[in-house]
Write an enzyme that holds these catalytic residues in place. Structure first.
Site, short mmCIF file in Angstrom:
data_model
loop_
_atom_site.label_atom_id
_atom_site.label_comp_id
_atom_site.label_asym_id
_atom_site.label_seq_id
_atom_site.Cartn_x
_atom_site.Cartn_y
_atom_site.Cartn_z
N VAL A 82 0.84 -1.20 0.00
CA VAL A 82 0.00 0.00 0.00
C VAL A 82 0.88 1.25 0.00
CG1 VAL A 82 -1.75 1.29 1.29
CG2 VAL A 82 -1.81 -1.22 1.27
N CYS A 83 0.55 2.19 -0.88
CA CYS A 83 1.23 3.47 -0.96
C CYS A 83 0.31 4.51 -0.30
CB CYS A 83 1.48 3.82 -2.43
SG CYS A 83 2.26 5.42 -2.65
N LEU A 84 0.68 4.90 0.93
CA LEU A 84 -0.13 5.84 1.70
C LEU A 84 0.82 6.67 2.56
CD1 LEU A 84 -3.05 6.67 2.62
CD2 LEU A 84 -2.87 4.88 4.35
#
Length: 159
Positions: free
Chosen positions: A92-94
């Site tokens: 996940v890119c957050l």
């Protein structure tokens, strides 16, 4: 440092068991010897009601290092998860999961999971991680919606 991270993860587990958002789950995995592995958690994030993600509970693995909570956990959906901000590996890119960006040691497992739930229906087009999902999200909303709803069927709500 391992003592600090283990203590923090034990405390978070206790807090989660007392109070967690409806429809979510988060629990440490079990080692082959039957003991708990506080550094790898199996989680489920329900799609928000009245969004294209509803009717699914999306499996996520959270991996913590001995530097937690100084460093964020790695959060992964299954490989090839369809979302503009999820890499093909499932990572996940957050921003709150980026130690150079918005990560703070005060962020909890609950905060991370709620943030990822919000990201599902509110992708960040400025930080794409996969070509097809971001392209469809920006250029062909109908096809994007169709693919998300199709994916939701792979992760049905437990009855």
């Amino acid at each position: 440092m391992a003592g600090i991270s283990s203590a923090r993860l034990s405390e978070e587990r206790k807090n989660w068991r007392k109070d967690h958002p409806y429809g979510f789950y988060a629990r440490p995995t079990t080692n082959t010897d039957g003991s708990l592995n506080l550094f790898v958690w199996s989680c489920g994030i329900p799609g928000k009601k009245d969004t294209i993600w509803e009717n699914g509970v999306y499996p996520l693995t959270m991996e913590f290092t001995e530097d937690y909570p100084s460093k964020p956990p790695k959060c992964r959906f299954p490989k090839d998860f369809f979302h503009p901000n999820v890499y093909p590996s499932g990572t996940v890119c957050l921003s709150i999961l980026n130690e150079e960006s918005d990560w703070k040691p005060s962020i909890t497992i609950k905060t991370v999971l709620l943030g990822i739930q919000d990201l599902l229906d509110n992708p960040n087009p400025k930080s794409p991680a996969q070509q097809l999902p971001i392209h469809l999200f920006l250029q062909d909303k109908d096809e994007y919606v169709k693919k998300v709803r199709q994916q939701a069927k792979s992760y049905p709500l437990a009855e």
